[in-house]
Write a protein that holds these residues in place. Structure first.
Motif, short mmCIF file in Angstrom:
data_model
loop_
_atom_site.label_atom_id
_atom_site.label_comp_id
_atom_site.label_asym_id
_atom_site.label_seq_id
_atom_site.Cartn_x
_atom_site.Cartn_y
_atom_site.Cartn_z
N THR A 202 0.77 -1.30 -0.13
CA THR A 202 -0.11 0.03 0.14
C THR A 202 0.89 1.28 -0.02
O THR A 202 0.50 2.41 -0.72
CB THR A 202 -0.85 -0.08 1.07
N PHE A 203 1.80 1.22 0.90
CA PHE A 203 2.89 2.70 1.08
C PHE A 203 4.07 2.65 0.39
O PHE A 203 4.99 3.15 1.01
CB PHE A 203 2.59 2.89 2.37
N GLY A 204 4.39 1.76 -0.54
CA GLY A 204 5.68 1.37 -1.22
C GLY A 204 6.34 2.61 -1.72
O GLY A 204 5.62 3.73 -2.03
N TYR A 205 7.78 2.69 -1.65
CA TYR A 205 8.24 3.94 -2.47
C TYR A 205 9.60 3.47 -2.85
O TYR A 205 10.23 2.38 -2.82
CB TYR A 205 8.44 4.98 -1.25
N SER A 206 10.42 4.39 -3.72
CA SER A 206 11.60 3.91 -4.05
C SER A 206 12.90 4.75 -4.07
O SER A 206 13.81 4.73 -4.70
CB SER A 206 11.30 3.50 -5.77
N HIS A 207 12.55 5.74 -3.14
CA HIS A 207 13.68 6.83 -3.08
C HIS A 207 13.82 6.83 -1.32
O HIS A 207 12.89 7.15 -0.45
CB HIS A 207 13.19 8.09 -3.42
#
Length: 496
Positions: free
Chosen positions: A187-192
């Motif tokens: 739901t709350f993934g990110y890549s930075h």
């Protein structure tokens, strides 16, 4: 792929730390005369993991907010549990909270400062919660905050921010947050991992990394301590301020700069992990809680009978978190030097008619039997959900909610008063507090291990005067759960 790499945790030592006594003096000098009521909105119950002797309200009704404003304490928590909400519900709730805070402020004639306590590994409804709160304050109070402050530092969990890059410490390494399992959240993934890039990513480009105001370690530790406050004074139009920290002294120096900016008329919303509330609340350190403070003779049973310590039943652990750390901690718990009974809750009964209800009844009966024997019942969910072919993501989400409700109902259905309750995982601990224990207001006693808070339940709850341990899924070492259970399971004479 981002350019940031894992680094040796020795980098924290290489950075050194400011003089602790000097940092405290700087903060206390600015804290003098600070009278705003601090309201911490906690998106799950684990945010009380650095404080003690503060109230937690499990709803955001106007009555609860007004009561918090009227307390002598300078800080109170509102448990929103918004990390389990849809975006639409999150908007609705935070708009309501903003309006009610402004109304209570006017009624009590007390100004306020709002902290949105979020996850130290950057999960949650960001920037949505901050934007909705900002707009609500603008509508009801007539003024948009000058900026939002992001400070995810959380020493107790090994979360550090260096040169605006956020790290998670694991086994002697500092791992950029975007390279951890938490960044892969469905739901709350990110890549930075660089906070400015994270802000740009999560805002879908509405906010640019280069526009963020950065307060670095060099600024916080430099010879000119006016620099951090000057950076804050630059904020306007709801700017985003990113704050480095690798120790509490950094947070104290930053908070001194923040207090100076507030005195100059600036207004901010704060998005932080659990460190900032402790510092801004001026909450002193407290030793870890021991068994003597938590399990006392004269406990009240469910039937209202006074018992001596020896006749108090065993405790119960409810583990809903599925992160790798929880799985490892459960395995290490099996080695504990105290009587345990492990009870697996079969989540796949959700695909049978009335299956979850029957499974909850079975587990409740077994847990009650074990606790009556003096054993601690360890209830954990089976690790895999085997969905029938053709199940959609929406159907799986609904199944997950049904499973969570069924697991929580184990506590709700207990007729034996446990010696203690430990809930593992944010959503699990919130559901146990609100749905199963019916807590309206609790007092944070302190921590039983670093980053692991204990609430004392109120008179209105299912088990009044019960030590309730809220154990985050992503906190602690491999043997921390084992230590907590051993501490609570043994009688005082056994620990001598």
């Amino acid at each position: 792929m981002e350019k940031y790499r894992q680094i040796d945790a020795k980098a924290l030592e290489d950075r050194g730390r400011p003089d602790g006594a000097a940092a405290r003096r700087i903060f206390q000098a600015e804290y003098t005369g600070f009278s705003k009521k601090i309201i911490v909105l906690d998106d799950d119950p684990t945010g009380t993991q650095t404080v003690h002797d503060v109230s937690v309200y499990t709803d955001w009704s106007y009555e609860s907010i007004l009561e918090g404003f009227c307390e002598d304490r300078n800080m109170f928590f509102l448990l929103t549990n918004s990390r389990s909400f849809s975006e639409e519900k999150t908007k609705q709730v935070h708009r309501e909270i903003g309006e009610r805070i402004v109304r209570a402020s006017r009624e009590t004639k007390k100004d306020f400062l709002v902290i949105s306590r979020g996850d130290s590994t950057l999960r949650g409804h960001y920037p949505l919660e901050m934007e909705v709160l900002g707009e609500a304050l603008k509508e009801y109070d007539g003024r948009m905050p000058d900026g939002e402050i992001l400070c995810p530092f959380f020493k107790e969990g090994g979360r550090y921010t260096i040169d605006s890059v956020h790290y998670v410490q694991e086994k002697g390494k500092l791992i950029p947050a975007a390279q951890t399992e938490f960044a892969g959240d469905a739901t709350f993934g990110y890549s930075h991992s660089e906070l400015g890039e994270y802000v740009e990513e999560k805002s879908r480009g509405r906010k640019k990394s280069q526009d963020c105001i950065r307060i670095t370690l060099d600024m916080l530790r430099g010879p000119d301590l006016e620099v951090p406050s000057e950076k804050l004074l630059e904020a306007g139009g709801f700017s985003t301020v990113l704050v480095d920290a690798v120790c509490y002294e950094d947070v104290e120096i930053f908070c001194a700069a923040l207090l100076k900016a507030l005195k100059a008329g600036k207004r901010f919303l704060i998005r932080s992990a659990a460190a900032v509330p402790k510092v801004l609340g001026n909450i002193a350190d407290k030793p870890l809680l021991g068994r003597e403070e938590l399990i006392k003779p004269g406990s009240v049973t469910a039937g209202g009978t006074i018992t001596d310590a020896a006749s108090v039943p065993g405790g119960i652990v409810l583990a809903g978190s599925h992160v790798k750390k929880t799985t490892v901690q459960l395995e290490r718990l099996r080695e504990a030097d105290c009587p345990l009974s492990f009870l697996e809750f079969n989540v796949n009964t959700c695909f049978q008619e009335e299956g979850l209800s029957a499974e909850a009844d079975r587990i409740t009966d077994r847990a009650s039997e074990e606790m009556k024997k003096g054993n601690t019942a360890v209830v954990y969910t089976s690790r895999e959900l085997f969905a029938p072919a053709g199940y959609s993501k929406e159907e799986l989400l609904k199944a997950s909610v049904r499973i969570s409700d069924a697991v929580t109902s184990v506590i709700q259905k207990l007729t034996v008063r446990p010696r203690f309750i430990i809930a593992k995982g944010g959503i699990t601990s919130s559901d146990v507090a609100v749905k199963a224990l019916a807590i309206k207001k609790a007092v944070v006693m302190g921590q039983i291990q670093p980053g692991i808070p204990v609430w004392m339940t109120g008179s209105e709850s299912k088990f009044p005067g019960m030590p309730y341990v809220i154990f985050p899924g992503n906190v602690g070492g491999e043997d921390t759960l084992k230590k907590v259970v051993e501490t609570l399971s043994r009688d005082s004479e056994e620990q001598q």
